[in-house]
Design an enzyme around this catalytic site. Structure first.
Site, short mmCIF file in Angstrom:
data_model
loop_
_atom_site.label_atom_id
_atom_site.label_comp_id
_atom_site.label_asym_id
_atom_site.label_seq_id
_atom_site.Cartn_x
_atom_site.Cartn_y
_atom_site.Cartn_z
N SER A 108 48.13 23.53 -69.84
CA SER A 108 47.12 22.70 -69.18
C SER A 108 47.16 22.78 -67.65
CB SER A 108 47.28 21.23 -69.61
OG SER A 108 48.49 20.69 -69.11
N LYS A 117 50.53 16.57 -64.68
CA LYS A 117 49.16 16.87 -64.26
C LYS A 117 49.07 16.74 -62.74
CE LYS A 117 47.70 16.73 -68.63
NZ LYS A 117 47.26 17.95 -69.38
#
Length: 278
Positions: free
Chosen positions: A42, A119
């Site tokens: 990701s 993230k």
């Protein structure tokens, strides 16, 4: 008898040494740095599956999320940070708290599952975040994007879990070249970083998210392959993340391996050793 006493003494000294070592390691991991393996794609190309880094816990101060998770399935140990420091949870505050900055790459605990995620911090408290036709909007303004060629990787199982990459150039056979469009995104505070795109999908067209006070909004750099704050928790995303759920900042990759095991030395990525995270 003397030999038995010496043997017992030696065993006791060994046990004490192990206990002291575990205590020291626990304090170090709780207060300073926590090891973290990248399990998914990701955050490509910033972070690749198999990158190993230490999370800087001193960057933002401490909360219940600073306590370590101790998971040793082989011997039945599964101790969560909340089991150890859950008494600190609930007021969404931190001790010696520092404010994370937009663009930081951050490890945080999922608000529902408690799993660790990594993230990029995109939205601060009070921000209005939206994605229109794949372009990030912050407080009504589109971020600057510059074309930066193509990110290429081998189409093959990656990491211990054997994840296969998604490709913009369609389904690619094993051993083929998987491509994704790459752009350089510049955030309002000047932080520049690469993002990848695979194709048009629902996460490229969102409503407006207004970040509540005391919460943050995160996105993956591999924009079309990231379950992040664009998705509500009920749909498998992370939604808004409370300040107290932040674990720390990722600053530098220490080691990297493209194989199923770090012992496969022929899969080591030496060009990523000690690489700074941008």
């Amino acid at each position: 008898m003397a030999r038995t006493e010496k043997t017992g003494h030696a065993i006791w000294e060994t046990v004490k040494t192990i206990v002291y070592a575990l205590l020291i390691a626990g304090v170090f991991r709780t207060l300073f740095f926590q090891p973290f393996w990248i399990p998914s794609g990701s955050m490509k190309q910033t972070l690749l599956i198999g990158d190993f880094l230490f999370v800087n816990k001193m960057a933002y101060g401490y909360s219940y999320a600073s306590c370590p998770n101790i998971k040793l399935p082989g011997i039945g140990i599964d101790i969560d940070a909340e089991d150890i420091c859950g008494f600190l949870k609930g007021d969404n505050s931190r001790v010696w708290g520092g404010e994370p900055e937009r663009g930081d790459v951050v490890v945080f605990r999922h608000p529902v599952t408690g799993s660790d995620f990594i993230k990029r911090l995109i939205g601060l408290p009070g921000d209005r975040i939206q994605v229109i036709d794949g372009v990030l909007q912050i407080n009504g303004e589109a971020v600057k994007l510059e074309a930066d060629g193509v990110f290429e990787e081998l189409s093959a199982p990656q990491g211990p879990q054997g994840h296969r990459p998604r490709c913009e150039n369609g389904p690619v056979g094993n051993g083929g070249t998987c491509e994704k469009s790459r752009q350089i995104e510049t955030l309002p505070n000047g932080v520049r970083h690469a993002i990848l795109n695979i194709g048009d999908q629902s996460s490229d067209h969102t409503g407006v998210y207004t970040v509540p006070e005391g919460y943050y909004f995160f996105m993956g750099d591999n924009r079309d392959n990231s379950a992040d704050s664009r998705l509500p928790q009920a749909a498998g995303g992370v939604g808004f993340v409370p300040y107290e759920n932040i674990v720390g900042r990722a600053d530098r990759i220490m080691f990297s391996s493209a194989g199923r095991s770090m012992l496969f030395f022929w899969t080591w990525r030496s060009d990523r050793f000690f690489k700074g995270i941008e």
